[in-house]
Design an enzyme around this catalytic site. Sequence first.
Site, PDB file in Angstrom:
ATOM      1  N   GLU A 125      -0.082   3.393   0.559  1.00 44.31           N
ATOM      2  CA  GLU A 125       1.314   3.096   1.274  1.00 44.31           C
ATOM      3  C   GLU A 125       1.885   4.308   1.659  1.00 44.31           C
ATOM      4  OE1 GLU A 125       4.168   0.624  -0.563  1.00 44.31           O
ATOM      5  OE2 GLU A 125       5.248   0.368   1.177  1.00 44.31           O
ATOM      6  N   ALA A 266       5.945   3.901  -8.333  1.00 45.49           N
ATOM      7  CA  ALA A 266       4.729   3.332  -8.617  1.00 45.49           C
ATOM      8  C   ALA A 266       4.409   2.510  -7.476  1.00 45.49           C
ATOM      9  CB  ALA A 266       5.027   2.294  -9.868  1.00 45.49           C
ATOM     10  N   ASN A 269      -0.471  -2.156  -5.617  1.00 41.73           N
ATOM     11  CA  ASN A 269      -1.742  -2.330  -4.870  1.00 41.73           C
ATOM     12  C   ASN A 269      -2.112  -3.676  -5.750  1.00 41.73           C
ATOM     13  OD1 ASN A 269      -1.785   0.548  -3.954  1.00 41.73           O
ATOM     14  ND2 ASN A 269      -2.066   0.844  -6.072  1.00 41.73           N
ATOM     15  N   GLU A 302       7.238  -3.744  -9.483  1.00 38.48           N
ATOM     16  CA  GLU A 302       5.755  -3.695  -8.969  1.00 38.48           C
ATOM     17  C   GLU A 302       5.231  -5.050  -9.091  1.00 38.48           C
ATOM     18  OE1 GLU A 302       5.383  -1.302  -6.890  1.00 38.48           O
ATOM     19  OE2 GLU A 302       6.869  -0.122  -7.863  1.00 38.48           O
TER      20      GLU A 302
HETATM   21  N1  ARG Z   1       5.743   0.240  -2.423  1.00 40.14           N
HETATM   22  C1  ARG Z   1       6.034   1.153  -3.511  1.00 40.14           C
HETATM   23  C2  ARG Z   1       7.281   0.679  -4.399  1.00 40.14           C
HETATM   24  O1  ARG Z   1       7.320  -0.106  -5.106  1.00 40.14           O
HETATM   25  C3  ARG Z   1       6.637   2.846  -3.003  1.00 40.14           C
HETATM   26  C4  ARG Z   1       5.489   3.288  -2.090  1.00 40.14           C
HETATM   27  C5  ARG Z   1       6.089   4.420  -1.387  1.00 40.14           C
HETATM   28  N2  ARG Z   1       4.986   5.251  -0.814  1.00 40.14           N
HETATM   29  C6  ARG Z   1       5.373   6.157  -0.143  1.00 40.14           C
HETATM   30  N3  ARG Z   1       4.283   6.780   0.793  1.00 40.14           N
HETATM   31  N4  ARG Z   1       6.489   6.569   0.209  1.00 40.14           N
HETATM   32  O2  ARG Z   1       8.389   0.782  -4.028  1.00 40.14           O
HETATM   33 ZN    ZN Z   2       8.739  -1.548  -4.061  1.00 33.84          ZN
END
Ligand code: ARG
Ligand code: ZN
Length: 896
Positions: A125, A266, A269, A302
């Site tokens: 991500e 974190a 996935n 998460e």
């Molecule tokens: N989705 C992740 C969270 O739990 C954060 C991921 C951030 N990734 C990034 N490339 N900035 O918040």
């Molecule tokens: Zn998040």
Amino acid sequence: MLQLRDAQPVAVRREDYAAPAWWIDTVDLTFDLDPAKTRVLNRMRMRRNTDVPVQPLRLDGDELNLARVLVNGQGASFRMEGDQLVIDALPDAFELEIFTTCCPAKNTKLMGLFVSEDTFFTQCEAEGFRRITYFLDRPDVMASYQVMLRANRSAYPVLLSNGNLVEQGDLPEGRHYAKWVDPFKKPSYLFALVAGKLVAREQRIKARNGKEHLLQVYVRSGDLDKTEHAMNSLIHSIAWDEARFGLPLDLDRFMIVATSDFNMGAMENKGLNIFNTKYVLANQATATDADYSNIESVVGHEYFHNWSGDRVTCRDWFQLSLKEGLTVFRDQEFSQDLCADASARAVKRIEDVRVLRTSQFPEDAGPMAHPVRPDSYIEISNFYTVTIYEKGAEVVRMMQTLVGRKGFARGITLYFERHDGHAVTCDDFAQAIADANPESELAALLPQFKRWYSQAGTPRVATQGHYDAVARTYTLNFTQSCAPTPGQSIKEPFVIPVTLGLLAQDGQELTLHLAGDEDADAVRSHTLVLTQQHESVTFNGIDSEPVPSILRGFSAPVRLDFEYTDAQLLTLLANDPDPFNRWEAGQRLALRSAISLITSGADVVGTTTLNDAFVDAMRGVLRNPTLDSAFKELVLTLPSETYIAEQLEVVDPQRVHAVREAMRAQLATALFSDWEWAYEQNQDTGAYNPDPLSAGRRALAGLALVNLCLAARASGDSVWPGKTLQRFKDAGNMTDRFNALNALVSSGHALAQQALARFHAIFKNEALVIDKWFSLQAGSPDRGGNVLALVKQLMKHPDFSLKNPNRARSVIFSYCSANPGAFHRADAAGYVWWSDRVIELDAINPQVAARLARALDRWSKLAEPYRSAAREAIARIAARPDLSKDTQEVVTRALA
Ligand code: ARG
Ligand code: ZN
């Protein structure tokens, strides 16, 4: 040959969204893992999206070496357009095979596939999957994955990916393999793999429906004794999501893996969450109460993404808050629900609001201001912000306020019924909550409510009270406004739920009788929903001018202006049954004193900042037998320099610092015997327990020590510094030990040096503790202007590494972003040093660099000479020819 400089990076715009021209149904990945050269074979079944005009296939890639492209097993003609691999003539359905290699060992950006301490990890991500293979790397393309991992068995005994392990075995030449199949379709950003020497804490649990699940927390072998809390947090999270929202764990196996090299906290996935070690590892010797509580909420966060993010994901990255705002709201509620009582819940709420006001409000008032659902970006990584996360959570919270807790749970159920397995938008979310509550104010006001998604900026609610003694009425007049933000000069009125109550002058809470609503049940707290620029509410049957308690529980993310008298604030501080506003009254009083001295031009030294009434009130709170320690600690902590600065038009950071230091010194000395008493009263006996009640006692004892050492500094007395050193040596847990160390360092006592040396010696093999050691020093008060020199020294320490984000943050961010009194130097040396670090980091890790680049976001508010020097330092970065688009976007916006 003439080399042309890259064109300016182009902005991606929300209004340009178009559905993908192709779908990917299945992905079959084979990895031959090697740090220097990993081979990736990617076989996809693809088909044309017949809903959109015929277009070529454009696959995203980044820093890949392409070896082969086959369409239906045949060599295919393709071309490269920038980073994209383009194939023109394709049948409506086909199998595409792409063979690439990459170099994980050299991946210092920590996006895509990288190596950390001899272990492979991924971070996809938002757009990291394209660094692993060519792909339609966008969240609305959801596919079924199967993954074959192959690697040397002794170097990489554990091979993990999403879903279920379906096969494993040996291969020739000391290699082995594992095959994983994910039962759920997912977008590429949720892909993950891990390979290395890891061990796991395991637990089998039985869900309500009788289904068994295997939970695992993977760490390096020396860290197994620090995984119990993360595992317990996971178990609590699973139970909570079922109980509160009826959302069960949908996987046989759920894994958490910790890495010490990670850009963020974190990553959710599917079935294989990857965490920064900071949010997994804890035992009482190495982790503080704050660490324990962060681990609980990040593990929760998460895990909750498994539904709000994974089962239902974002259509495009402009919708990021769809999953992040909702999931932060969920983790905040989770932590509150784990609290034993209302007081602990209120403490959690105050802490969350403090984060919002000290980080998000400045963002919303600065050059990076953006709506919760942004309209454009150059680099999406720059939009993982407090606005998307924390303000997004406040927007969800207001929805819950407008439809009630039960109504909100109904809305969540409808949201998942409608959208399970799909990639959707913030509009879809709000619609589901409203549709599940057709009679609610949210449903009635939905289009206007959604301005919270489209308009940036923090609304201001100016409020005036008018008491009519003859009519025995009290009227509150509200005027809402919102300052322009970049690209948005005019703002339409927001829907603002304002929860309020009234106190009599003796502090008794009054029963509310709303004029025009005589049938309403008599209540003591009422939520008024503002929708107009000007609005008012009148209460009947009021015998004398009351004290209004407005915006209880911080019912909306706004700035509330009300011309309270000191006496009214003291009444609220002593009596408000709403703990948030009780705390807020103390903050307002302190802020008022600070601002009047800052703006007065009077000498800070020798001026008594805080009046006796305030000091007495603080003593009253500290000695109050019915209040919890955690709450006392919050009340007795002065507003931060950042928060004070935000209230000023023009900021002289040195003056803000000096005034706040003077206030601290005054509270330390004036309450000396009260601090002694509080310290003794808050000693814990018995086993360490990180629960909020005991943590609150340690927090207040820690604040007491800081004050006692500060007071000792003024008086020259050495008793308390000596006791503090002893406490540092004897402490049975990291919280008490670190609080003692902090008291010595922050009071600048001579004993700090030996304590720091001893601390390093004890914990030299504990990376997360060494981060604390660096951070404490880089954040220490700058009494002789020496902190910059100290920070330069720390960067030369053998334990320092710029490549490790946690370590870089522990020194550089602690100085530039968390130590305003040391960073803002009249000689500009702090800013120059900052710009060098941004440039240096940018070549290694653009995400970390771009985050650091935001340290001077608020430069235009600074007084001279700071303002010009800050601008110059930003311009110095912007002038560099090879900046990442991450950093370039931040500094360009800062200078705009
Ligand atoms: N989705 C992740 C969270 O739990 C954060 C991921 C951030 N990734 C990034 N490339 N900035 O918040
Ligand atoms: Zn998040």
